[in-house]
Design an enzyme around this catalytic site. Structure first.
Site, PDB file in Angstrom:
ATOM      1  N   THR A 188       0.867  -1.183   0.000  1.00  0.00           N
ATOM      2  CA  THR A 188       0.000   0.000   0.000  1.00  0.00           C
ATOM      3  C   THR A 188       0.899   1.227   0.000  1.00  0.00           C
ATOM      4  O   THR A 188       2.032   1.175   0.477  1.00  0.00           O
ATOM      5  CB  THR A 188      -0.876   0.053   1.262  1.00  0.00           C
ATOM      6  OG1 THR A 188      -0.007   0.132   2.381  1.00  0.00           O
ATOM      7  CG2 THR A 188      -1.746  -1.176   1.376  1.00  0.00           C
ATOM      8  N   GLU A 336      -5.864  -3.883   0.036  1.00  0.00           N
ATOM      9  CA  GLU A 336      -6.078  -4.954   1.017  1.00  0.00           C
ATOM     10  C   GLU A 336      -7.291  -5.818   0.688  1.00  0.00           C
ATOM     11  O   GLU A 336      -7.501  -6.857   1.311  1.00  0.00           O
ATOM     12  CB  GLU A 336      -6.297  -4.333   2.410  1.00  0.00           C
ATOM     13  CG  GLU A 336      -5.071  -3.682   3.015  1.00  0.00           C
ATOM     14  CD  GLU A 336      -4.883  -2.227   2.590  1.00  0.00           C
ATOM     15  OE1 GLU A 336      -5.345  -1.849   1.490  1.00  0.00           O
ATOM     16  OE2 GLU A 336      -4.267  -1.470   3.352  1.00  0.00           O
ATOM     17  N   LYS A 445     -14.361  17.809  11.017  1.00  0.00           N
ATOM     18  CA  LYS A 445     -15.276  17.914  12.158  1.00  0.00           C
ATOM     19  C   LYS A 445     -15.516  19.376  12.448  1.00  0.00           C
ATOM     20  O   LYS A 445     -14.609  20.097  12.839  1.00  0.00           O
ATOM     21  CB  LYS A 445     -14.676  17.231  13.383  1.00  0.00           C
ATOM     22  CG  LYS A 445     -14.896  15.749  13.371  1.00  0.00           C
ATOM     23  CD  LYS A 445     -14.955  15.190  14.792  1.00  0.00           C
ATOM     24  CE  LYS A 445     -15.436  13.753  14.747  1.00  0.00           C
ATOM     25  NZ  LYS A 445     -14.728  12.891  15.654  1.00  0.00           N
ATOM     26  N   TRP A 450     -19.999  16.202  11.291  1.00  0.00           N
ATOM     27  CA  TRP A 450     -19.078  15.874  10.212  1.00  0.00           C
ATOM     28  C   TRP A 450     -19.506  16.525   8.904  1.00  0.00           C
ATOM     29  O   TRP A 450     -20.678  16.508   8.545  1.00  0.00           O
ATOM     30  CB  TRP A 450     -19.041  14.364   9.986  1.00  0.00           C
ATOM     31  CG  TRP A 450     -18.252  13.632  11.016  1.00  0.00           C
ATOM     32  CD1 TRP A 450     -17.747  14.133  12.179  1.00  0.00           C
ATOM     33  CD2 TRP A 450     -17.875  12.254  10.970  1.00  0.00           C
ATOM     34  NE1 TRP A 450     -17.085  13.162  12.863  1.00  0.00           N
ATOM     35  CE2 TRP A 450     -17.143  12.000  12.162  1.00  0.00           C
ATOM     36  CE3 TRP A 450     -18.068  11.230  10.061  1.00  0.00           C
ATOM     37  CZ2 TRP A 450     -16.610  10.741  12.439  1.00  0.00           C
ATOM     38  CZ3 TRP A 450     -17.548   9.977  10.345  1.00  0.00           C
ATOM     39  CH2 TRP A 450     -16.826   9.736  11.522  1.00  0.00           C
TER      40      TRP A 450
HETATM   41  P1  ADP Z   1      -3.831   3.524  -0.792  1.00  0.00           P
HETATM   42  O1  ADP Z   1      -2.521   2.887  -0.836  1.00  0.00           O
HETATM   43  O2  ADP Z   1      -3.842   4.993  -1.081  1.00  0.00           O
HETATM   44  O3  ADP Z   1      -4.704   3.121   0.372  1.00  0.00           O
HETATM   45  P2  ADP Z   1      -5.643   2.051  -2.437  1.00  0.00           P
HETATM   46  O4  ADP Z   1      -5.631   2.001  -3.908  1.00  0.00           O
HETATM   47  O5  ADP Z   1      -5.604   0.789  -1.701  1.00  0.00           O
HETATM   48  O6  ADP Z   1      -4.446   2.950  -2.106  1.00  0.00           O
HETATM   49  O7  ADP Z   1      -6.812   2.990  -1.973  1.00  0.00           O
HETATM   50  C1  ADP Z   1      -7.934   2.563  -1.291  1.00  0.00           C
HETATM   51  C2  ADP Z   1      -8.754   3.744  -0.861  1.00  0.00           C
HETATM   52  O8  ADP Z   1      -9.176   4.517  -1.992  1.00  0.00           O
HETATM   53  C3  ADP Z   1     -10.031   3.372  -0.181  1.00  0.00           C
HETATM   54  O9  ADP Z   1      -9.813   3.053   1.172  1.00  0.00           O
HETATM   55  C4  ADP Z   1     -10.869   4.633  -0.370  1.00  0.00           C
HETATM   56  O10 ADP Z   1     -10.577   5.609   0.612  1.00  0.00           O
HETATM   57  C5  ADP Z   1     -10.418   5.134  -1.713  1.00  0.00           C
HETATM   58  N1  ADP Z   1     -11.389   4.742  -2.734  1.00  0.00           N
HETATM   59  C6  ADP Z   1     -11.412   3.617  -3.461  1.00  0.00           C
HETATM   60  N2  ADP Z   1     -12.453   3.600  -4.300  1.00  0.00           N
HETATM   61  C7  ADP Z   1     -13.146   4.734  -4.098  1.00  0.00           C
HETATM   62  C8  ADP Z   1     -14.345   5.306  -4.647  1.00  0.00           C
HETATM   63  N3  ADP Z   1     -15.047   4.706  -5.605  1.00  0.00           N
HETATM   64  N4  ADP Z   1     -14.751   6.492  -4.161  1.00  0.00           N
HETATM   65  C9  ADP Z   1     -14.056   7.129  -3.195  1.00  0.00           C
HETATM   66  N5  ADP Z   1     -12.918   6.660  -2.656  1.00  0.00           N
HETATM   67  C10 ADP Z   1     -12.468   5.475  -3.085  1.00  0.00           C
END
Ligand code: ADP
Length: 549
Positions: A188, A336, A445, A450
């Site tokens: 990640t 993940e 916040k 929120w």
């Molecule tokens: P990182 O390493 O930045 O976590 P990921 O590609 O695993 O990279 O990112 C996952 C995150 O991306 C999610 O936890 C969420 O916050 C965001 N995400 C994924 N899909 C969407 C979506 N359709 N809309 C908004 N946020 C998203």
């Protein structure tokens, strides 16, 4: 009593065997880092994957060893996806957009033995080679003619793809082993702390692949011509390399050429009818089309534009519909989670909705797909109702969800029921549509309530002059935090702070209105294409809000 069905392991090698046998003539088209477009087929990829397997054996790579790639989307990378995992070794896709010190960290953490790299990354590899403790061989993914000069790597450890792979036999018997064996590894991006490794298995990948192909998920079949814009170093490119092999879809891969013009030309030349990528790539395509009003994007015949990784803005849904005649939809998940968890497709009952309501529905990230159980919980871990209003952190459980990180980093992640915390906050409506409110670390916040940065960004991006927008919380003496909008204007457009606030005032509740709007040339992005809010928050920590109330 046990059933009497055959107990055959779910192996990634079965995908390429199937594709080569039943869809051998289907094309795989790649724009190479070297420049030209190369056409191969699933039959060729099948042979190449076996050559990769033979080459790895020759280099002494054994079951369970890690093999790294620093590569764009191409037929060679595709052959590695199947060839490496097929032998029982672990395919470690390294994200070249990480900071160099993070790349050193993860290559050492994974103890990669061989590193395959595209020639574009020769300078990067050259600079980092001496910091890689475990890498024995570096393979440049090119032919003799284009071999780069890579100072820092001894000549006997720098190999050329065509030499090392090209001369191998195309015969190889894929081994069978425990389907729970590790197949690939992806770190990640880690906005704080070191990146953490997510270790997929053959079983998790195969089950994810089966579900990804389904009509209500990504809907991939033998008639699909998929432009794979999402890089193959992100979460196994959302499963599509595997899914395409399972159903015999044609894959079109842009390599490093992601600018609007290259993407447009490739889509047109290859008859792309569906595509997957983060929203920012589509913004580049739109910017190109803005400069070329003579182009009618309907001529592409695009049907679906799938997005993920960031919220899909309404303006993008409208533009795909109006200018392309295509349906934009989003999925939500993370590295993940392999990554697919929910997909935003309408149900049959939504056919009756008017177009504006159907579009609004697409703003929701989507409904859970089989295999992923979802719950939203409050701060005390209590499940919240699926009423579309209550919001809390999203936890997920299923056969393609991580149980922890590679080598135990980050400690135990699962709760007592075996659910994994996603760090995202969402509502779920009575139909099961999940809608993201924010990431837990990005929520704003204000006065104990929120504010959803995602909703505000969506609304701001609906303004015709705004190309990209991010909303962050800025410390406020009375309200704790107030929203600040940081926006990039579209080329050739202008707007004032007041214009934007007036526009937003009609679209969001009054107390959500950003206290200020700042225009910038560019927003900072993470290695996975998301706006780097942590940097923005630091940058604007002391920002004087123009309307302190
Ligand atoms: P990182 O390493 O930045 O976590 P990921 O590609 O695993 O990279 O990112 C996952 C995150 O991306 C999610 O936890 C969420 O916050 C965001 N995400 C994924 N899909 C969407 C979506 N359709 N809309 C908004 N946020 C998203």
């Amino acid at each position: 009593m046990l059933g009497l069905m055959q107990d055959r392991p779910l192996m990634i090698s079965s995908l390429i065997e199937h594709a080569a046998a039943f869809h051998g003539d289907t094309e795989i088209v790649s724009r190479l880092p070297e420049g030209p477009v190369r056409r191969t087929t699933w039959r060729d990829i099948g042979e190449r994957a076996k050559q990769v397997a033979n080459a790895l054996a020759e280099l002494g790579v054994r079951h369970g060893d890690r093999v790294a790639t620093l590569a764009w989307n191409s037929d060679r990378h595709l052959a590695l996806y199947f060839g490496v995992s097929g032998t029982g070794a672990v395919m470690h896709t390294v994200n070249p957009r990480l900071f160099p010190e993070q790349i050193s960290y993860i290559v050492n953490h994974a103890e990669d033995r061989v590193l395959f790299f595209d020639i574009t990354f020769a300078p990067l590899v050259s600079g980092l080679a001496s910091s890689f403790d475990s890498v024995e061989y570096f393979v440049a993914m090119t032919d003799r003619e284009h071999m780069p000069d890579v100072p820092g790597i001894p000549a006997d450890r720098l190999l050329c793809w065509e030499d090392v792979i090209g001369r191998q036999s195309t015969h190889y018997e894929w081994p069978e082993f425990d389907e729970c064996s590790a197949s690939s590894l992806c770190y990640t991006s880690g906005t704080t702390g070191n990146p953490k490794g997510v270790l997929y298995s053959h079983r998790s990948t195969m089950l994810h692949t089966l579900m990804a192909a389904a009509r209500d998920t990504i809907d991939i079949h033998s008639g699909s011509v998929i432009l794979l814009v999402v890089p193959m170093f992100h979460a196994n490119a959302w499963g599509s390399p595997y899914t395409a092999a399972m159903v015999g879809a044609k894959l079109v891969m842009p390599g490093p050429h992601l600018d609007g013009e290259s993407v447009y030309q490739l889509m047109k030349a290859e008859g792309v009818n569906q595509s997957q990528g983060v929203p920012t790539v589509w913004m580049m395509l739109f910017a190109y089309l803005d400069e070329h009003p003579e182009i009618d994007a309907h001529e592409l015949g695009l049907r679906y534009a799938g997005t993920g990784g960031a919220a899909l803005p309404l303006s993008m849904i409208e533009r795909f519909e109006k200018d392309f005649g295509a349906e934009a939809y989003q999925g939500w998940g993370m590295t993940e989670t392999s990554p697919l968890c929910v997909v935003g497709r309408p149900l049959p009952k939504h056919d009756a909705l008017d177009p504006a309501d159907r579009r609004s529905l697409r703003l929701k990230q989507g409904r859970g797909i089989w295999g992923v159980e979802i719950k939203i919980v409050d701060d005390d871990g209590n499940r919240l109702p699926w009423d579309g209003r209550a919001f809390g952190e999203v936890w997920v459980r299923g056969p393609w969800i991580a149980s922890g990180y590679y080598r135990g980093e980050g400690g135990d992640k699962l709760d007592g029921e075996g659910f994994f915390p996603t760090g995202d906050v969402a509502t779920i409506d009575p139909d099961g549509y999940l809608q993201l409110v924010d990431r837990t670390k990005d929520v704003i916040k204000s006065g104990g309530e929120w504010v959803s940065s995602i909703d505000l960004e969506n609304a701001a991006m609906g303004h015709p002059a705004i190309a990209e927008a991010a909303v962050i919380g800025v410390p406020h003496p009375k309200w704790q935090e107030r929203p600040l909008l940081v926006a990039v204007l579209r080329k050739g457009h202008s707007a004032t702070r007041e214009d934007i606030l007036e526009f937003l005032a009609e679209r969001v509740v009054r107390w959500w209105l950003p206290d200020d709007v700042v225009f910038v040339d560019e927003l900072p992005h993470t290695a996975t294409g998301k706006v780097l809010k942590i940097t923005l928050r630091e940058q604007y920590r002391d920002h004087e809000l123009s309307q302190p109330e």
